[in-house]
Motif scaffolding. Structure first.
Motif, PDB file in Angstrom:
ATOM      1  N   UNK A   1       0.866  -1.171   0.000  1.00  0.00           N
ATOM      2  CA  UNK A   1       0.000   0.000   0.000  1.00  0.00           C
ATOM      3  C   UNK A   1       0.908   1.227   0.000  1.00  0.00           C
ATOM      4  N   UNK A   2       0.962   1.914  -1.126  1.00  0.00           N
ATOM      5  CA  UNK A   2       1.790   3.114  -1.247  1.00  0.00           C
ATOM      6  C   UNK A   2       0.933   4.306  -0.857  1.00  0.00           C
ATOM      7  N   UNK A   3       1.304   4.972   0.201  1.00  0.00           N
ATOM      8  CA  UNK A   3       0.518   6.103   0.685  1.00  0.00           C
ATOM      9  C   UNK A   3       1.100   7.447   0.263  1.00  0.00           C
ATOM     10  N   UNK A   4       2.387   7.452  -0.126  1.00  0.00           N
ATOM     11  CA  UNK A   4       3.032   8.725  -0.485  1.00  0.00           C
ATOM     12  C   UNK A   4       4.185   8.463  -1.444  1.00  0.00           C
ATOM     13  N   UNK A   5       4.320   9.339  -2.466  1.00  0.00           N
ATOM     14  CA  UNK A   5       5.441   9.238  -3.383  1.00  0.00           C
ATOM     15  C   UNK A   5       5.038   8.826  -4.780  1.00  0.00           C
ATOM     16  N   UNK A   6       5.714   9.385  -5.786  1.00  0.00           N
ATOM     17  CA  UNK A   6       5.469   9.044  -7.189  1.00  0.00           C
ATOM     18  C   UNK A   6       6.604   8.146  -7.689  1.00  0.00           C
ATOM     19  N   UNK A   7       6.250   7.147  -8.492  1.00  0.00           N
ATOM     20  CA  UNK A   7       7.255   6.215  -9.000  1.00  0.00           C
ATOM     21  C   UNK A   7       6.702   5.491 -10.220  1.00  0.00           C
ATOM     22  N   UNK A   8       7.547   4.645 -10.819  1.00  0.00           N
ATOM     23  CA  UNK A   8       7.138   3.801 -11.940  1.00  0.00           C
ATOM     24  C   UNK A   8       7.470   2.355 -11.605  1.00  0.00           C
ATOM     25  N   UNK A   9       6.475   1.490 -11.717  1.00  0.00           N
ATOM     26  CA  UNK A   9       6.679   0.069 -11.507  1.00  0.00           C
ATOM     27  C   UNK A   9       7.021  -0.573 -12.844  1.00  0.00           C
ATOM     28  N   UNK A  10       8.207  -1.184 -12.934  1.00  0.00           N
ATOM     29  CA  UNK A  10       8.613  -1.922 -14.128  1.00  0.00           C
ATOM     30  C   UNK A  10       8.223  -3.374 -13.890  1.00  0.00           C
ATOM     31  N   UNK A  11       7.132  -3.803 -14.512  1.00  0.00           N
ATOM     32  CA  UNK A  11       6.508  -5.085 -14.198  1.00  0.00           C
ATOM     33  C   UNK A  11       6.338  -5.889 -15.466  1.00  0.00           C
ATOM     34  N   UNK A  12       7.034  -7.041 -15.529  1.00  0.00           N
ATOM     35  CA  UNK A  12       7.037  -7.864 -16.740  1.00  0.00           C
ATOM     36  C   UNK A  12       7.461  -6.994 -17.920  1.00  0.00           C
ATOM     37  N   UNK A  13       6.646  -6.914 -18.965  1.00  0.00           N
ATOM     38  CA  UNK A  13       7.049  -6.113 -20.120  1.00  0.00           C
ATOM     39  C   UNK A  13       6.325  -4.777 -20.173  1.00  0.00           C
ATOM     40  N   UNK A  14       5.919  -4.258 -19.009  1.00  0.00           N
ATOM     41  CA  UNK A  14       5.195  -2.991 -18.966  1.00  0.00           C
ATOM     42  C   UNK A  14       5.809  -2.054 -17.938  1.00  0.00           C
TER      43      UNK A  14
ATOM     44  N   UNK B   1      -1.658   7.553  -4.285  1.00  0.00           N
ATOM     45  CA  UNK B   1      -1.712   6.341  -3.466  1.00  0.00           C
ATOM     46  C   UNK B   1      -2.237   5.144  -4.253  1.00  0.00           C
ATOM     47  N   UNK B   2      -1.664   3.975  -3.994  1.00  0.00           N
ATOM     48  CA  UNK B   2      -2.000   2.800  -4.793  1.00  0.00           C
ATOM     49  C   UNK B   2      -1.836   1.520  -3.993  1.00  0.00           C
ATOM     50  N   UNK B   3      -2.618   0.520  -4.392  1.00  0.00           N
ATOM     51  CA  UNK B   3      -2.479  -0.838  -3.876  1.00  0.00           C
ATOM     52  C   UNK B   3      -1.792  -1.646  -4.969  1.00  0.00           C
ATOM     53  N   UNK B   4      -0.689  -2.320  -4.635  1.00  0.00           N
ATOM     54  CA  UNK B   4       0.149  -2.971  -5.645  1.00  0.00           C
ATOM     55  C   UNK B   4       0.341  -4.446  -5.288  1.00  0.00           C
ATOM     56  N   UNK B   5       0.131  -5.314  -6.280  1.00  0.00           N
ATOM     57  CA  UNK B   5       0.289  -6.756  -6.099  1.00  0.00           C
ATOM     58  C   UNK B   5       1.479  -7.222  -6.931  1.00  0.00           C
ATOM     59  N   UNK B   6       2.459  -7.860  -6.290  1.00  0.00           N
ATOM     60  CA  UNK B   6       3.621  -8.348  -7.016  1.00  0.00           C
ATOM     61  C   UNK B   6       3.861  -9.812  -6.724  1.00  0.00           C
ATOM     62  N   UNK B   7       4.406 -10.492  -7.729  1.00  0.00           N
ATOM     63  CA  UNK B   7       4.608 -11.933  -7.715  1.00  0.00           C
ATOM     64  C   UNK B   7       6.098 -12.191  -7.879  1.00  0.00           C
ATOM     65  N   UNK B   8       6.730 -12.964  -6.992  1.00  0.00           N
ATOM     66  CA  UNK B   8       8.176 -13.178  -7.092  1.00  0.00           C
ATOM     67  C   UNK B   8       8.615 -13.909  -8.342  1.00  0.00           C
ATOM     68  N   UNK B   9       7.683 -14.582  -9.036  1.00  0.00           N
ATOM     69  CA  UNK B   9       8.032 -15.260 -10.276  1.00  0.00           C
ATOM     70  C   UNK B   9       8.039 -14.315 -11.470  1.00  0.00           C
ATOM     71  N   UNK B  10       7.577 -13.090 -11.267  1.00  0.00           N
ATOM     72  CA  UNK B  10       7.557 -12.107 -12.348  1.00  0.00           C
ATOM     73  C   UNK B  10       8.537 -10.993 -12.002  1.00  0.00           C
ATOM     74  N   UNK B  11       9.535 -10.745 -12.844  1.00  0.00           N
ATOM     75  CA  UNK B  11      10.512  -9.703 -12.540  1.00  0.00           C
ATOM     76  C   UNK B  11       9.841  -8.335 -12.428  1.00  0.00           C
ATOM     77  N   UNK B  12      10.236  -7.594 -11.411  1.00  0.00           N
ATOM     78  CA  UNK B  12       9.743  -6.226 -11.289  1.00  0.00           C
ATOM     79  C   UNK B  12      10.759  -5.392 -10.535  1.00  0.00           C
ATOM     80  N   UNK B  13      10.699  -4.098 -10.757  1.00  0.00           N
ATOM     81  CA  UNK B  13      11.564  -3.163 -10.041  1.00  0.00           C
ATOM     82  C   UNK B  13      10.877  -1.807 -10.037  1.00  0.00           C
ATOM     83  N   UNK B  14      11.454  -0.875  -9.267  1.00  0.00           N
ATOM     84  CA  UNK B  14      10.852   0.440  -9.129  1.00  0.00           C
ATOM     85  C   UNK B  14      11.812   1.513  -9.634  1.00  0.00           C
TER      86      UNK B  14
END
Length: 272
Positions: A21-34, A41-54
């Motif tokens: 749960x991100x309550x503060x701050x702007x960023x970009x989620x690099x998730x799979x090929x997107x 503020x955002x609710x974010x779901x991530x899976x360890x089998x799918x590469x992601x970074x911020x």
């Protein structure tokens, strides 16, 4: 995001899912090929089998929020029949980000605070209660319509190749015969990255000069040598941990790629 409150004595990164749960701050989620821009503020779901970074918006940006990590088995104990790997919330082509309005943020923030309170308490059924809270988070996301901005990054072949190599790296080291390799073929990786296997193969071949299968096999051979030298697992256990149903198939595979049997490597008859 409240990392000081996360205490894990044992962490197998291939087993755990994460809800943030991100309550503060702007960023970009690099998730799979997107790439997914998060500007509120955002609710974010991530899976360890799918590469992601911020990617952070700026070095001086202030970030805050909450997160929880859990396994698929944790929710299954609560009679949840659907595997998280099949949930659209955690799939590479699903919607992992849900931007929130103020009232949604306050409600979800309260759930995370309650989970933390229960974790710190001594209620005998606290994990059942926390499991229910996690299910509430999942259901709240399912009810929402995602509001995300996707854009295709430049040099798509390089991006897909890098994602594939990152995902491949995440499979190793194999730390237990009870946790066998989950992604074994090019098609397995393509499915996780939400691309057609032919597209993945063309990208990897163009960038690395090797086929996807060749790179996977090289990684399996390297892991085999490490396990033979540094563990006391039997050849059958190593075979199973690397995704081979039968030890005979594993022996043939290893000899084809190295010229030696696994036992010759283990006994030191040959150095490779």
């Amino acid at each position: 995001m409240n990392d000081d409150k996360c205490k894990l004595t044992s962490f197998n990164r291939r087993d755990f899912y994460k809800i943030s749960l991100i309550t503060k701050g702007c960023s970009t989620l690099l998730y799979a090929n997107r790439d997914i821009e998060i500007s509120k503020p955002a609710l974010v779901f991530t899976n360890p089998l799918i590469p992601y970074s911020w990617d952070v918006a700026a070095e001086d940006t202030v970030y805050d929020g909450y997160f929880c990590v859990f396994s698929d088995d944790f929710l299954h104990k609560g009679a949840r029949m659907e595997s998280l790997q099949e949930s659209t919330l955690f799939k590479a082509d699903g919607n992992p980000v849900y931007l929130l309005e103020d009232h949604q943020l306050e409600y979800l923030k309260g759930i995370f605070i309650r989970m933390q309170t229960e974790m710190d308490g001594d209620y005998i059924y606290k994990y059942d209660l926390i499991r229910n809270y996690v299910n509430v988070l999942i259901h709240e996301a399912v009810k929402m319509q995602p509001a995300v901005a996707y854009f295709n990054p430049p040099n798509a072949a390089s991006r897909i190749t890098n994602l594939f190599l990152t995902l491949l790296e995440k499979q190793f080291p194999v730390d237990s015969p009870q946790h066998p390799l989950k992604l074994k073929k090019a098609s397995d990786y393509a499915e996780k990255l939400a691309v057609h296997v032919n597209h993945l193969n063309a990208a990897v071949q163009g960038v690395t000069g090797k086929s996807t299968t060749t790179i996977i096999n090289e990684a399996i051979v390297a892991e085999t040598k490490s396990l033979l030298i540094h563990t006391d697992w039997s050849v059958a256990e190593i075979a199973f941990s690397l995704g081979f149903e039968y030890a005979s198939y594993f022996n043939n595979f290893f000899k084809k790629h190295t010229g030696f049997t696994p036992m010759k490597i283990r006994t030191g008859i040959s150095t490779v």
